[in-house]
Design an enzyme around this catalytic site. Sequence first.
Site: not given
Ligand SMILES: *Cc1c(COP(=O)(O)O)cnc(C)c1O
Length: 387
Positions: A216, A132, A245
């Site tokens: 990420d 994701f 986050k």
């Molecule tokens: C939440 C998340 C995203 C996307 O972040 P948003 O602030 O919702 O755009 C991308 N990568 C990972 C691993 C995430 O947990």
Amino acid sequence: MSWVDDYTNSLMKSAPTPGALLVRGEGCYVWDVDGKRYLDFLGGIAVNSLGHAHPVLVKAVSEQVASLVHISNLFASPQQIELAQTLTRITGAGSQGRVFFGNSGAEAIEAAIKLARRNKQHGTIIALENSFHGRTTGSVSLTGKPALREDFEPLLPQVSHIASTIEALEAAMTHDVAALVVEPIKGEAGVIPLPDGYLQRARELCTEFGALLIIDEIQTGAGRTGTWFAYQQAGIVPDAVAIAKGIGGGVPIGALVTFGAASDLFTKGQHGSTFGGNPLATGAAIAVIGEIERAGLIENAAVRGPQIRAAIEGLPLVASTRGAGLLIGIVLTEPVATEVAATALQLGLIVNAANDSSLRIAPPLIVGGAEITEFVSLLTTALEAHA
Ligand SMILES: *Cc1c(COP(=O)(O)O)cnc(C)c1O
């Protein structure tokens, strides 16, 4: 009309059905409109690092709002510079490191995609199946869940999704690869760590083939896994790391930090964001990082995580747990995660069903012994209801 009707009749139909109407928070707890209290073991999905209404964050944001909120990127602010310096320090990027600020995780990934283009403009970007990376058009192109992508195709070309094994990576890596983008632990997939040795092998292969290793850490970063960033536990250095986050403690912010030669790929004018790096969000992140360091919250994550897992293992329906620090996946023996999460909510506990058979928890990094005891008791009741 209930608030649910008002919500349904006004929010875009893409929105999920919310579990409660929340009006207030404090520490690891939130309260709904009827005054019911919930123990928050999801922390706004790994966002509320300091819990709710933490005095340090309240003070930093209040003072910043009263002074300077937004100035555009035609001007600099001390907060923006200090946070950039802090991020290059805690990522290990050091003096060669450079920081781009956006406002969300997806924007950090969008910057990473453009960075990959700058590395090899017509190259392939490799991402993992079941990963994701966000919901914008670029970031969803990398996201390895066909159900999230298919309705919006055609998406970015030349993205290939491979299995999360070292063998699949070795087979996929060629001189055409511009970048490999990976989560060290797949959070949305149910908190699934990469295989042992994966990041080390990825580092070797990316260096050999001139591909960027982009990590990420949007969900795993900001101290949640027991180090500032999860890749630090693998002893490797990436070419770029995406952050969002937990770093703002709930104030929206995203960042891409580049390392070494990757810091020279963007040239003046090639990327930008109106709100990115504004004094409000960067001031908030400075306060969050400062409090994580002052209060020893990374150490707390490293200690509390195993404590929570030890207490959960052996409960009814629990097959195993996985993850690192305070990012924990609970694998169930039956596909009842959604039902368990719904019962937990009724009991006053917030957890997340990542999929049918696994729960995810990501409590605030301030979580202590009393909250863990309460969590185990509530979760036990919720599990027993479906065993
Ligand atoms: C939440 C998340 C995203 C996307 O972040 P948003 O602030 O919702 O755009 C991308 N990568 C990972 C691993 C995430 O947990």
